[in-house]
Design an enzyme around this catalytic site. Sequence first.
Site, PDB file in Angstrom:
ATOM      1  N   ASP A   1       9.158  -2.274 -45.052  1.00 10.16           N
ATOM      2  CA  ASP A   1       8.299  -2.160 -46.224  1.00 10.16           C
ATOM      3  C   ASP A   1       9.113  -1.616 -47.388  1.00 10.16           C
ATOM      4  O   ASP A   1       9.750  -2.373 -48.082  1.00 10.16           O
ATOM      5  CB  ASP A   1       7.004  -1.388 -45.942  1.00 10.16           C
ATOM      6  CG  ASP A   1       7.209  -0.131 -45.121  1.00 10.16           C
ATOM      7  OD1 ASP A   1       8.257   0.531 -45.247  1.00 10.16           O
ATOM      8  OD2 ASP A   1       6.305   0.214 -44.351  1.00 10.16           O
TER       9      ASP A   1
ATOM     10  N   GLY B   1       7.920   2.739 -33.467  1.00 16.30           N
ATOM     11  CA  GLY B   1       7.299   1.453 -33.734  1.00 16.30           C
ATOM     12  C   GLY B   1       8.038   0.245 -33.216  1.00 16.30           C
ATOM     13  O   GLY B   1       7.425  -0.719 -32.771  1.00 16.30           O
TER      14      GLY B   1
END
Length: 189
Positions: A105, A46
């Site tokens: 997160d 990512g």
Amino acid sequence: MSNIHPDVDRMLFSAEEIEACLRAMGAEITAHYRDEPPVVICVLKGAVYVVSDLTRYIDADIELDFMVVSSYGSDTKTSGVVRIIKDLDMSIEGRHVLVIEDVIDSGLTLKYLLRNFAARGARSVEVAALFWKRGAQKIDIHARWIGFEIEDEYIVGYGLDYNQKYRNLPYVGVIKPKIIASHSSKECM
């Protein structure tokens, strides 16, 4: 905007907004590491877009290395169990380390990496993240540079994926809940 992928509910940040943010972050990182350039660690897959663009705005003699870690599998929430799939190629002992992340997160994977790098003798370890999901952290975690704070929604684009898709979108948007629901229901059958 009519160029939004049909699986994306709404755009959060355009390519231009992301570029402006990375340019500003790069200037701050440059000032911080002016005298002692860091080893930049890209956590694949990512973060590759973020690292690729952000490092162009860091005016320092950085070195770059890559890791692949997994804590998600094919799920949308982290399992909390981190596996190193591809380790660093260089030693970071006695070096300043800058971990560049796409999104923070839960923080569980990042916390694991920070402890791992400290155990390897890194002189310092800092974190730059393009996105910080408000309220999603399960542990106390710190990032020195944060591009955007966002709600705890499932985002795609600019390297971020859902089921290995949507990474190549030039913007970041929230994926439609029905896309995740339809994938989850297929797995149950």
